[in-house]
Design a protein around this motif. Structure first.
Motif, PDB file in Angstrom:
ATOM      1  N   TRP A 280       0.834  -1.210   0.000  1.00 13.28           N
ATOM      2  CA  TRP A 280       0.000   0.000   0.000  1.00 13.28           C
ATOM      3  C   TRP A 280       0.862   1.251   0.000  1.00 13.28           C
ATOM      4  O   TRP A 280       0.594   2.198  -0.763  1.00 13.28           O
ATOM      5  CB  TRP A 280      -0.914  -0.030   1.224  1.00 13.28           C
ATOM      6  CG  TRP A 280      -1.656   1.242   1.502  1.00 13.28           C
ATOM      7  CD1 TRP A 280      -2.696   1.755   0.786  1.00 13.28           C
ATOM      8  CD2 TRP A 280      -1.418   2.142   2.586  1.00 13.28           C
ATOM      9  NE1 TRP A 280      -3.128   2.933   1.366  1.00 13.28           N
ATOM     10  CE2 TRP A 280      -2.360   3.199   2.475  1.00 13.28           C
ATOM     11  CE3 TRP A 280      -0.514   2.157   3.643  1.00 13.28           C
ATOM     12  CZ2 TRP A 280      -2.394   4.256   3.368  1.00 13.28           C
ATOM     13  CZ3 TRP A 280      -0.560   3.197   4.546  1.00 13.28           C
ATOM     14  CH2 TRP A 280      -1.489   4.241   4.403  1.00 13.28           C
ATOM     15  N   ARG A 281       1.892   1.260   0.822  1.00 10.61           N
ATOM     16  CA  ARG A 281       2.774   2.434   0.860  1.00 10.61           C
ATOM     17  C   ARG A 281       3.451   2.661  -0.491  1.00 10.61           C
ATOM     18  O   ARG A 281       3.550   3.796  -0.955  1.00 10.61           O
ATOM     19  CB  ARG A 281       3.818   2.269   1.960  1.00 10.61           C
ATOM     20  CG  ARG A 281       3.279   2.458   3.373  1.00 10.61           C
ATOM     21  CD  ARG A 281       4.364   2.210   4.405  1.00 10.61           C
ATOM     22  NE  ARG A 281       3.936   2.539   5.763  1.00 10.61           N
ATOM     23  CZ  ARG A 281       4.670   2.350   6.849  1.00 10.61           C
ATOM     24  NH1 ARG A 281       5.900   1.812   6.733  1.00 10.61           N
ATOM     25  NH2 ARG A 281       4.209   2.687   8.042  1.00 10.61           N
ATOM     26  N   ARG A 282       3.925   1.585  -1.120  1.00 11.13           N
ATOM     27  CA  ARG A 282       4.541   1.754  -2.436  1.00 11.13           C
ATOM     28  C   ARG A 282       3.546   2.303  -3.442  1.00 11.13           C
ATOM     29  O   ARG A 282       3.892   3.135  -4.295  1.00 11.13           O
ATOM     30  CB  ARG A 282       5.136   0.426  -2.917  1.00 11.13           C
ATOM     31  CG  ARG A 282       6.529   0.162  -2.386  1.00 11.13           C
ATOM     32  CD  ARG A 282       7.168  -1.032  -3.070  1.00 11.13           C
ATOM     33  NE  ARG A 282       6.475  -2.265  -2.764  1.00 11.13           N
ATOM     34  CZ  ARG A 282       6.705  -2.999  -1.677  1.00 11.13           C
ATOM     35  NH1 ARG A 282       7.616  -2.615  -0.789  1.00 11.13           N
ATOM     36  NH2 ARG A 282       6.037  -4.111  -1.470  1.00 11.13           N
ATOM     37  N   ASP A 283       2.309   1.847  -3.357  1.00  6.92           N
ATOM     38  CA  ASP A 283       1.294   2.357  -4.276  1.00  6.92           C
ATOM     39  C   ASP A 283       1.047   3.842  -4.043  1.00  6.92           C
ATOM     40  O   ASP A 283       0.828   4.602  -5.009  1.00  6.92           O
ATOM     41  CB  ASP A 283      -0.007   1.562  -4.103  1.00  6.92           C
ATOM     42  CG  ASP A 283      -1.050   1.937  -5.135  1.00  6.92           C
ATOM     43  OD1 ASP A 283      -0.819   1.669  -6.322  1.00  6.92           O
ATOM     44  OD2 ASP A 283      -2.083   2.522  -4.753  1.00  6.92           O
ATOM     45  N   ASN A 284       1.083   4.274  -2.790  1.00 11.93           N
ATOM     46  CA  ASN A 284       0.913   5.703  -2.508  1.00 11.93           C
ATOM     47  C   ASN A 284       1.984   6.530  -3.198  1.00 11.93           C
ATOM     48  O   ASN A 284       1.703   7.596  -3.769  1.00 11.93           O
ATOM     49  CB  ASN A 284       0.975   5.954  -1.002  1.00 11.93           C
ATOM     50  CG  ASN A 284      -0.194   5.364  -0.260  1.00 11.93           C
ATOM     51  OD1 ASN A 284      -1.287   5.233  -0.790  1.00 11.93           O
ATOM     52  ND2 ASN A 284       0.026   4.977   1.000  1.00 11.93           N
ATOM     53  N   ILE A 285       3.234   6.072  -3.138  1.00 15.19           N
ATOM     54  CA  ILE A 285       4.320   6.817  -3.765  1.00 15.19           C
ATOM     55  C   ILE A 285       4.254   6.691  -5.282  1.00 15.19           C
ATOM     56  O   ILE A 285       4.511   7.664  -6.004  1.00 15.19           O
ATOM     57  CB  ILE A 285       5.682   6.345  -3.225  1.00 15.19           C
ATOM     58  CG1 ILE A 285       5.717   6.460  -1.690  1.00 15.19           C
ATOM     59  CG2 ILE A 285       6.809   7.172  -3.843  1.00 15.19           C
ATOM     60  CD1 ILE A 285       5.464   7.857  -1.156  1.00 15.19           C
ATOM     61  N   ASP A 286       3.891   5.516  -5.780  1.00 13.92           N
ATOM     62  CA  ASP A 286       3.700   5.362  -7.227  1.00 13.92           C
ATOM     63  C   ASP A 286       2.660   6.352  -7.742  1.00 13.92           C
ATOM     64  O   ASP A 286       2.843   6.985  -8.800  1.00 13.92           O
ATOM     65  CB  ASP A 286       3.230   3.943  -7.553  1.00 13.92           C
ATOM     66  CG  ASP A 286       4.335   2.904  -7.478  1.00 13.92           C
ATOM     67  OD1 ASP A 286       5.519   3.294  -7.346  1.00 13.92           O
ATOM     68  OD2 ASP A 286       4.020   1.702  -7.562  1.00 13.92           O
ATOM     69  N   LEU A 287       1.553   6.485  -7.019  1.00 13.40           N
ATOM     70  CA  LEU A 287       0.513   7.429  -7.433  1.00 13.40           C
ATOM     71  C   LEU A 287       1.042   8.855  -7.444  1.00 13.40           C
ATOM     72  O   LEU A 287       0.763   9.632  -8.368  1.00 13.40           O
ATOM     73  CB  LEU A 287      -0.693   7.330  -6.496  1.00 13.40           C
ATOM     74  CG  LEU A 287      -1.589   6.100  -6.660  1.00 13.40           C
ATOM     75  CD1 LEU A 287      -2.587   6.027  -5.515  1.00 13.40           C
ATOM     76  CD2 LEU A 287      -2.309   6.133  -8.009  1.00 13.40           C
ATOM     77  N   LEU A 288       1.799   9.225  -6.414  1.00 18.21           N
ATOM     78  CA  LEU A 288       2.370  10.571  -6.366  1.00 18.21           C
ATOM     79  C   LEU A 288       3.239  10.828  -7.580  1.00 18.21           C
ATOM     80  O   LEU A 288       3.141  11.884  -8.229  1.00 18.21           O
ATOM     81  CB  LEU A 288       3.185  10.752  -5.087  1.00 18.21           C
ATOM     82  CG  LEU A 288       3.887  12.111  -4.961  1.00 18.21           C
ATOM     83  CD1 LEU A 288       2.884  13.198  -4.611  1.00 18.21           C
ATOM     84  CD2 LEU A 288       5.006  12.050  -3.925  1.00 18.21           C
ATOM     85  N   VAL A 289       4.103   9.886  -7.914  1.00 22.14           N
ATOM     86  CA  VAL A 289       5.023  10.057  -9.042  1.00 22.14           C
ATOM     87  C   VAL A 289       4.251  10.120 -10.361  1.00 22.14           C
ATOM     88  O   VAL A 289       4.448  11.037 -11.173  1.00 22.14           O
ATOM     89  CB  VAL A 289       6.055   8.918  -9.059  1.00 22.14           C
ATOM     90  CG1 VAL A 289       6.904   8.980 -10.322  1.00 22.14           C
ATOM     91  CG2 VAL A 289       6.946   8.981  -7.819  1.00 22.14           C
ATOM     92  N   ARG A 290       3.395   9.149 -10.589  1.00 19.70           N
ATOM     93  CA  ARG A 290       2.681   9.090 -11.863  1.00 19.70           C
ATOM     94  C   ARG A 290       1.793  10.311 -12.062  1.00 19.70           C
ATOM     95  O   ARG A 290       1.795  10.935 -13.135  1.00 19.70           O
ATOM     96  CB  ARG A 290       1.854   7.804 -11.941  1.00 19.70           C
ATOM     97  CG  ARG A 290       1.207   7.587 -13.293  1.00 19.70           C
ATOM     98  CD  ARG A 290       0.710   6.154 -13.449  1.00 19.70           C
ATOM     99  NE  ARG A 290      -0.455   5.869 -12.608  1.00 19.70           N
ATOM    100  CZ  ARG A 290      -0.446   5.023 -11.572  1.00 19.70           C
ATOM    101  NH1 ARG A 290       0.662   4.385 -11.239  1.00 19.70           N
ATOM    102  NH2 ARG A 290      -1.551   4.804 -10.868  1.00 19.70           N
ATOM    103  N   GLU A 291       1.037  10.676 -11.034  1.00 16.11           N
ATOM    104  CA  GLU A 291       0.139  11.825 -11.165  1.00 16.11           C
ATOM    105  C   GLU A 291       0.908  13.119 -11.348  1.00 16.11           C
ATOM    106  O   GLU A 291       0.511  13.976 -12.161  1.00 16.11           O
ATOM    107  CB  GLU A 291      -0.758  11.921  -9.927  1.00 16.11           C
ATOM    108  CG  GLU A 291      -1.777  10.803  -9.816  1.00 16.11           C
ATOM    109  CD  GLU A 291      -2.553  10.842  -8.500  1.00 16.11           C
ATOM    110  OE1 GLU A 291      -3.396   9.953  -8.292  1.00 16.11           O
ATOM    111  OE2 GLU A 291      -2.311  11.761  -7.677  1.00 16.11           O
ATOM    112  N   THR A 292       1.994  13.297 -10.596  1.00 15.26           N
ATOM    113  CA  THR A 292       2.763  14.534 -10.725  1.00 15.26           C
ATOM    114  C   THR A 292       3.333  14.661 -12.126  1.00 15.26           C
ATOM    115  O   THR A 292       3.290  15.743 -12.730  1.00 15.26           O
ATOM    116  CB  THR A 292       3.888  14.582  -9.681  1.00 15.26           C
ATOM    117  OG1 THR A 292       3.322  14.510  -8.367  1.00 15.26           O
ATOM    118  CG2 THR A 292       4.689  15.874  -9.807  1.00 15.26           C
ATOM    119  N   GLY A 293       3.871  13.572 -12.659  1.00 17.27           N
ATOM    120  CA  GLY A 293       4.414  13.626 -14.011  1.00 17.27           C
ATOM    121  C   GLY A 293       3.370  14.034 -15.033  1.00 17.27           C
ATOM    122  O   GLY A 293       3.637  14.863 -15.915  1.00 17.27           O
ATOM    123  N   LEU A 294       2.177  13.475 -14.922  1.00 11.89           N
ATOM    124  CA  LEU A 294       1.104  13.822 -15.858  1.00 11.89           C
ATOM    125  C   LEU A 294       0.680  15.279 -15.698  1.00 11.89           C
ATOM    126  O   LEU A 294       0.451  15.987 -16.698  1.00 11.89           O
ATOM    127  CB  LEU A 294      -0.093  12.896 -15.633  1.00 11.89           C
ATOM    128  CG  LEU A 294       0.105  11.433 -16.043  1.00 11.89           C
ATOM    129  CD1 LEU A 294      -1.075  10.594 -15.567  1.00 11.89           C
ATOM    130  CD2 LEU A 294       0.283  11.312 -17.553  1.00 11.89           C
TER     131      LEU A 294
END
Length: 415
Positions: free
Chosen positions: A239-253
């Motif tokens: 879950w924690r990794r998914d939180n950071i993945d979301l931050l990275v992916r969304e910020t890039g977009l």
């Protein structure tokens, strides 16, 4: 003072004897006839300028606006004189800002008082003056760190962390925003993207801090957010990794939606996972692994193309048993191959000449050998040096040696 995340964090590193690469040879452990640096693209020659706790700049809080500006210009002039082409300026060190943000208070490192107007616009000035000197300006943000203490009352009264105490987690003597809350993720994105909208920055840059580095005997208390949002995940780590993945992916977009030419780069701790933990990991025995300890799956970010560049902090000497620079370079080369993500290498100039460091770091040629070695790996597109204060001091002439050996002419940062 040195940024905590940039410590070696390597088990058994003390007393290691460096093995050296003969200058002029392409690789150590690589194929000398293999791919060379790609000719079609520009080379990164970067320098970090850290502002948290006044590590590099301003030299002290409370200087006049004129003195602050003069010091900043001196750093930019020095970068240009060394034929660097990029400066990475920390503009959001502790949930505060080096520009008149509509989301967060003025940074404490400027005046010594968080929220106090310094009387000028440091980020705006930095962008203008860097571009005037042919330098790119990458704006460096820390997403989740709020303060290097645990007392919310020391934050300015209208600080978002005081208005939303449920967003805040004390840990290891510091305050952090909870990455598990969607409203936190949106807020920190909005706060950073404010600078993208308002300034002609060339890139958004993050360092190695996501979930905080482990502190012995302590746990990061995100029980409430995990209970609310962690359903459907195998465990809390996933879950924690998914939180950071979301931050990275969304910020890039979101960056590309605002300005498609602004790049997005991350400078993580140099070890994703050790090979003993994961067969896809690097031949290292590092005490910290970003995937497991910071919940930052940096390899996935590269393989999925969520970022434009990655700059792993390879802050170890050639021959170090636990994390050998000469073995990490080919691992990262293979990791980015075919992804379109640019690979730059973070270099530990701050260790050169430090008497507390191993013998390799007392040799002025160590860093130059790093660049010589990296030339044998075609995916390596440049290097970034930590940090501006060490560039200025250059205790044993290591930076001067790099410039003389490798930076003999000016190279534009991007075509």
């Amino acid at each position: 003072m040195r940024r905590t995340g940039r410590r070696a964090w390597i088990a058994g590193a003390a007393g290691v004897v460096a093995s050296l690469v003969t200058p002029g040879l392409a690789t150590a452990g690589g194929d000398p006839s293999g791919p060379r640096r790609r000719a079609e693209g520009p080379e990164m020659r970067g320098m970090w300028i850290a502002t948290v706790a006044n590590v590099d700049w301003p030299s002290a809080p409370g200087l006049t606006a004129a003195a602050q500006r003069a010091e900043l210009i001196e750093h930019l002039d020095r970068a240009a004189a060394l034929r660097l082409n990029t400066v990475i300026l920390q503009v959001r060190p502790t949930a505060d800002a080096l520009w008149p943000s509509t989301y967060e208070p003025w940074a404490q490192c400027l005046t010594g008082v968080q929220g106090k107007d310094p009387g000028w616009d440091p980020l705006g000035t930095a962008v203008t003056e860097a571009h005037r000197r042919g330098l790119e300006l990458h704006a460096w943000f820390n997403p989740y760190r709020i303060a290097n203490h645990t007392d919310p009352s020391r934050l300015v009264a209208d600080h978002p962390a005081r208005r939303h105490p449920d967003w805040v987690v004390p840990y290891g003597g510091k305050l952090y925003y909870d990455p598990g809350l969607p409203e936190v993720r949106r807020f920190v994105q909005d706060a950073m993207l404010d600078a993208v909208r308002r300034y002609d920055i060339d890139a958004v840059h993050w360092d190695d801090y996501f979930y905080p580095y482990p502190v012995a005997g302590q746990s990061f208390d995100d029980d409430a957010s995990y209970a609310r949002h962690g359903g459907g995940f195998a465990d809390r780590d996933a879950w924690r990794r998914d939180n950071i993945d979301l931050l990275v992916r969304e910020t890039g977009l979101r960056i590309k939606e605002i300005k498609k030419d602004v790049r997005f780069g991350v400078s993580p701790f140099g070890v994703w996972r050790n090979a003993a933990t994961d067969p896809q990991g690097s031949p290292t025995t590092a005490g910290v692994q970003t995937y497991d300890d910071l919940h930052a799956d940096t390899r996935t970010w590269v393989r999925e193309g969520w970022i434009d560049y990655i700059c792993p902090q390879l802050y170890w000497n050639i021959g170090l048993k636990a994390a050998d620079y000469a073995k990490l370079v080919p691992w990262w080369h293979e990791t980015v191959r075919g992804t379109g993500v640019d690979l730059y290498l973070g270099e530990a100039l701050h260790k050169a000449g430090d008497p507390a460091q191993p013998a390799a770091w007392q040799d002025p040629a160590e860093l130059s050998r790093h660049l010589t070695l990296a030339e044998g790996y075609g995916e390596v597109r440049g290097h970034v040096f930590f940090s501006a204060r060490s560039v200025a001091a250059d205790r044993i002439g290591a930076m001067a040696r790099v410039a003389a050996d490798h930076y003999r002419s000016v190279v534009k940062p991007r075509a």
